[in-house]
Design a protein around this motif. Structure first.
Motif, PDB file in Angstrom:
ATOM      1  N   UNK A  29      33.138  -9.622  -6.307  1.00 55.31           N
ATOM      2  CA  UNK A  29      34.303  -9.615  -5.417  1.00 55.31           C
ATOM      3  C   UNK A  29      33.954 -10.102  -4.025  1.00 55.31           C
ATOM      4  N   UNK A  30      32.804  -9.656  -3.524  1.00 54.96           N
ATOM      5  CA  UNK A  30      32.340 -10.091  -2.207  1.00 54.96           C
ATOM      6  C   UNK A  30      32.061 -11.589  -2.186  1.00 54.96           C
ATOM      7  N   UNK A  31      31.463 -12.062  -3.280  1.00 55.62           N
ATOM      8  CA  UNK A  31      31.146 -13.485  -3.377  1.00 55.62           C
ATOM      9  C   UNK A  31      32.428 -14.323  -3.379  1.00 55.62           C
ATOM     10  N   UNK A  32      33.432 -13.870  -4.116  1.00 55.06           N
ATOM     11  CA  UNK A  32      34.709 -14.605  -4.192  1.00 55.06           C
ATOM     12  C   UNK A  32      35.363 -14.685  -2.808  1.00 55.06           C
ATOM     13  N   UNK A  33      35.425 -13.534  -2.119  1.00 60.05           N
ATOM     14  CA  UNK A  33      36.013 -13.515  -0.781  1.00 60.05           C
ATOM     15  C   UNK A  33      35.253 -14.434   0.162  1.00 60.05           C
ATOM     16  N   UNK A  34      33.914 -14.357   0.115  1.00 57.45           N
ATOM     17  CA  UNK A  34      33.081 -15.195   0.971  1.00 57.45           C
ATOM     18  C   UNK A  34      33.270 -16.670   0.667  1.00 57.45           C
ATOM     19  N   UNK A  35      33.419 -16.993  -0.618  1.00 57.52           N
ATOM     20  CA  UNK A  35      33.596 -18.386  -1.030  1.00 57.52           C
ATOM     21  C   UNK A  35      34.920 -18.928  -0.496  1.00 57.52           C
ATOM     22  N   UNK A  36      35.978 -18.116  -0.587  1.00 58.88           N
ATOM     23  CA  UNK A  36      37.299 -18.550  -0.106  1.00 58.88           C
ATOM     24  C   UNK A  36      37.261 -18.786   1.406  1.00 58.88           C
ATOM     25  N   UNK A  37      36.575 -17.881   2.124  1.00 58.49           N
ATOM     26  CA  UNK A  37      36.538 -17.982   3.585  1.00 58.49           C
ATOM     27  C   UNK A  37      35.447 -18.937   4.081  1.00 58.49           C
ATOM     28  N   UNK A  38      34.638 -19.452   3.172  1.00 62.24           N
ATOM     29  CA  UNK A  38      33.545 -20.333   3.582  1.00 62.24           C
ATOM     30  C   UNK A  38      32.429 -19.601   4.301  1.00 62.24           C
ATOM     31  N   UNK A  39      32.186 -18.347   3.924  1.00 60.28           N
ATOM     32  CA  UNK A  39      31.146 -17.557   4.595  1.00 60.28           C
ATOM     33  C   UNK A  39      29.893 -17.405   3.748  1.00 60.28           C
ATOM     34  N   UNK A  40      29.852 -17.994   2.573  1.00 62.87           N
ATOM     35  CA  UNK A  40      28.666 -17.849   1.722  1.00 62.87           C
ATOM     36  C   UNK A  40      27.592 -18.851   2.110  1.00 62.87           C
ATOM     37  N   UNK A  52      35.590  -5.258  -8.106  1.00 61.82           N
ATOM     38  CA  UNK A  52      36.015  -6.571  -7.606  1.00 61.82           C
ATOM     39  C   UNK A  52      36.891  -6.412  -6.367  1.00 61.82           C
ATOM     40  N   UNK A  53      37.856  -5.481  -6.451  1.00 64.73           N
ATOM     41  CA  UNK A  53      38.778  -5.246  -5.330  1.00 64.73           C
ATOM     42  C   UNK A  53      38.018  -4.708  -4.110  1.00 64.73           C
ATOM     43  N   UNK A  54      37.135  -3.748  -4.344  1.00 64.38           N
ATOM     44  CA  UNK A  54      36.341  -3.188  -3.236  1.00 64.38           C
ATOM     45  C   UNK A  54      35.500  -4.284  -2.585  1.00 64.38           C
ATOM     46  N   UNK A  55      34.815  -5.060  -3.413  1.00 63.32           N
ATOM     47  CA  UNK A  55      33.938  -6.112  -2.891  1.00 63.32           C
ATOM     48  C   UNK A  55      34.704  -7.137  -2.074  1.00 63.32           C
ATOM     49  N   UNK A  56      35.852  -7.563  -2.609  1.00 69.83           N
ATOM     50  CA  UNK A  56      36.683  -8.552  -1.914  1.00 69.83           C
ATOM     51  C   UNK A  56      37.102  -8.015  -0.542  1.00 69.83           C
ATOM     52  N   UNK A  57      37.600  -6.768  -0.539  1.00 73.52           N
ATOM     53  CA  UNK A  57      38.095  -6.183   0.719  1.00 73.52           C
ATOM     54  C   UNK A  57      36.952  -5.851   1.680  1.00 73.52           C
ATOM     55  N   UNK A  58      35.814  -5.422   1.156  1.00 69.73           N
ATOM     56  CA  UNK A  58      34.636  -5.183   2.010  1.00 69.73           C
ATOM     57  C   UNK A  58      34.280  -6.461   2.760  1.00 69.73           C
ATOM     58  N   UNK A  59      34.243  -7.561   2.020  1.00 69.67           N
ATOM     59  CA  UNK A  59      33.866  -8.837   2.638  1.00 69.67           C
ATOM     60  C   UNK A  59      34.892  -9.238   3.677  1.00 69.67           C
ATOM     61  N   UNK A  61      26.926 -12.677  -0.271  1.00 71.20           N
ATOM     62  CA  UNK A  61      27.296 -13.797   0.605  1.00 71.20           C
ATOM     63  C   UNK A  61      26.062 -14.451   1.243  1.00 71.20           C
ATOM     64  N   UNK A  62      24.887 -14.157   0.690  1.00 73.88           N
ATOM     65  CA  UNK A  62      23.690 -14.914   1.058  1.00 73.88           C
ATOM     66  C   UNK A  62      22.853 -14.409   2.216  1.00 73.88           C
ATOM     67  N   UNK A  63      23.018 -13.127   2.611  1.00 73.98           N
ATOM     68  CA  UNK A  63      22.232 -12.613   3.726  1.00 73.98           C
ATOM     69  C   UNK A  63      20.828 -12.208   3.241  1.00 73.98           C
ATOM     70  N   UNK A  64      19.837 -12.947   3.682  1.00 70.82           N
ATOM     71  CA  UNK A  64      18.460 -12.717   3.235  1.00 70.82           C
ATOM     72  C   UNK A  64      17.960 -11.345   3.696  1.00 70.82           C
ATOM     73  N   UNK A  65      18.341 -10.956   4.918  1.00 71.55           N
ATOM     74  CA  UNK A  65      17.912  -9.649   5.429  1.00 71.55           C
ATOM     75  C   UNK A  65      18.480  -8.506   4.583  1.00 71.55           C
ATOM     76  N   UNK A  66      19.638  -8.734   3.961  1.00 70.54           N
ATOM     77  CA  UNK A  66      20.234  -7.698   3.118  1.00 70.54           C
ATOM     78  C   UNK A  66      19.439  -7.509   1.829  1.00 70.54           C
ATOM     79  N   UNK A  67      18.860  -8.600   1.322  1.00 69.92           N
ATOM     80  CA  UNK A  67      18.016  -8.503   0.121  1.00 69.92           C
ATOM     81  C   UNK A  67      16.785  -7.659   0.451  1.00 69.92           C
ATOM     82  N   UNK A  68      16.160  -7.961   1.603  1.00 73.51           N
ATOM     83  CA  UNK A  68      14.988  -7.190   2.039  1.00 73.51           C
ATOM     84  C   UNK A  68      15.376  -5.726   2.261  1.00 73.51           C
ATOM     85  N   UNK A  69      16.560  -5.534   2.840  1.00 69.13           N
ATOM     86  CA  UNK A  69      17.075  -4.174   3.072  1.00 69.13           C
ATOM     87  C   UNK A  69      17.197  -3.404   1.750  1.00 69.13           C
TER      88      UNK A  69
END
Lengths: 190, 199
Positions: A104-115, B25-32, B119-127
């Protein structure tokens, strides 16, 4: 080891160096409202709330059992995450929920161009130091979350909405700890 | 009373895993969307420079809290069947303080780090690897801190029960607190912005 060089192409990334640019972030109260409705739906459908740190605990417990089965025996903390031995402990509700969160986070990030691959930090700290801080912070989080029987998701959001005494005590402590310590790591973020 | 659906046996364990995935999915989308995928955004609330995360979190808690109360009041939801953990006051306060320090040092908490990793944060992987290490340390230390872990037990208890005050009054108090918090957050943001301009 020049960590910065590995990620050289992100050096001029405005997320990393400049001001935080909340492009495409929606109004916080609207997002909070929607998040509240999803949390409410979770209570109504499942009779439980959401969580996150339990997944990490299961991974640790399963790994320790694989490496040294003897050390798991008699340790109620590990045993609590290994289930009844009948089914795979990794196949649980929280695991599927967290897989959903990641996608879900990936989808949102992809839509917003934040990935994009980036190291999040303020302009006054090196990448190497930031990653060291990330590891130390993560370790403290892991230990603290287990001591508190949950994290910002399980105790904070879930326990908070249910007016759990432990949830509220935990949340107040989290903010107290973070605000009290923020000064000492200000060079990392500001 | 017709809910919680799962507790009334409307669907089985296997289906509950699919439900978990969809809710996730809903939580992840809204978190982001809320900015939880950014360590800088998450940390900004501790410096009053951007209180977005704080606003999202407390709006969510307040909304779900009011919804729970309402659905229980109209007889749709049996609140006694909604699970939450027992309170062990002292270890939860100490654990919260440690987690809070970890939050501002590391930049994330467990839920937010999964969105940050996505969303690709490298520091989050280390975290997250740090998180695994911290849990391992806790697991190994557990036999020695068991007594503290189970100290100050209070059972499964809510704020209305603790204070012996009506559920609705506590609800109003939390709503009032949230509004006061949001006002203070806006004030903090403005103060920090003007301070920055003055430099």
């Amino acid at each position: 080891m020049n960590v910065k060089k590995w990620f050289h192409h992100h050096e001029h990334d405005n997320v990393q160096e400049g001001a935080i640019t909340p492009i495409h972030y929606t109004n916080p109260y609207l997002i909070g409202l929607l998040l509240g409705f999803v949390l409410l739906a979770t209570f109504v459908i499942m009779g439980r709330g959401m969580g996150a740190s339990g997944v990490l605990s299961t991974v640790v417990a399963v790994t320790v059992e694989k490496v040294s089965p003897a050390s798991v025996e008699g340790n109620n903390f590990y045993m609590g995450y290994l289930g009844d031995g009948e089914s795979n402990p990794l196949k649980n509700w929280l695991m599927f929920e967290v897989i959903g969160i990641v996608i879900g986070g990936f989808i949102s990030g992809a839509i917003a161009g934040r990935n994009k691959l980036v190291i999040e930090k303020g302009p006054r700290i090196t990448n190497k130091k930031r990653l060291l801080f990330a590891f130390i912070g993560g370790s403290l989080m892991g230990f603290g979350a287990k001591m508190a029987r949950g994290c910002t998701s399980g105790q904070g959001l879930t326990g908070g909405a249910l007016l759990s005494v432990g949830g509220w005590a935990f949340m107040i402590a989290v903010f107290a700890g973070a605000y009290a310590f923020a000064y000492f790591v200000r060079r990392q973020w500001t | 009373m017709t809910s919680p659906f799962f507790k009334f046996g409307y669907f089985n364990d296997e289906v509950s895993l699919i439900v978990a995935f969809i809710l996730g999915l809903a939580f992840g989308f809204l978190f982001e969307r809320g900015g939880f995928g950014s360590g800088r955004m998450l940390a900004a609330q501790f410096y009053f420079t951007d209180m977005r995360v704080f606003k999202v979190m407390f709006t969510a808690i307040t909304t779900a809290m009011i919804g729970l109360f309402y659905l229980s009041w109209i007889g749709f939801l049996d609140l006694s069947l909604v699970y939450f953990g027992e309170t062990f006051l002292l270890p939860q306060v100490i654990g919260g303080l440690i987690l809070g320090i970890g939050f501002v040092v590391g930049g994330y908490c467990p839920g937010t780090s999964s969105v940050a990793i996505a969303t690709g944060k490298i520091d989050a992987i280390v975290y997250a690897f740090g998180g695994l290490f911290g849990i391992f340390v806790f697991g190994e230390a557990f036999p020695y801190i068991t007594e503290f872990f189970y100290s100050t037990p209070m059972g499964q208890i809510t704020l209305p029960e603790l204070f012996g005050i009506d559920h609705g009054i506590i609800l109003l108090a939390v709503i009032f607190l949230a509004i006061a918090g949001f006002t203070a957050a806006d004030w903090g943001e403005k103060f920090m912005a003007s301070k920055k301009e003055g430099k």
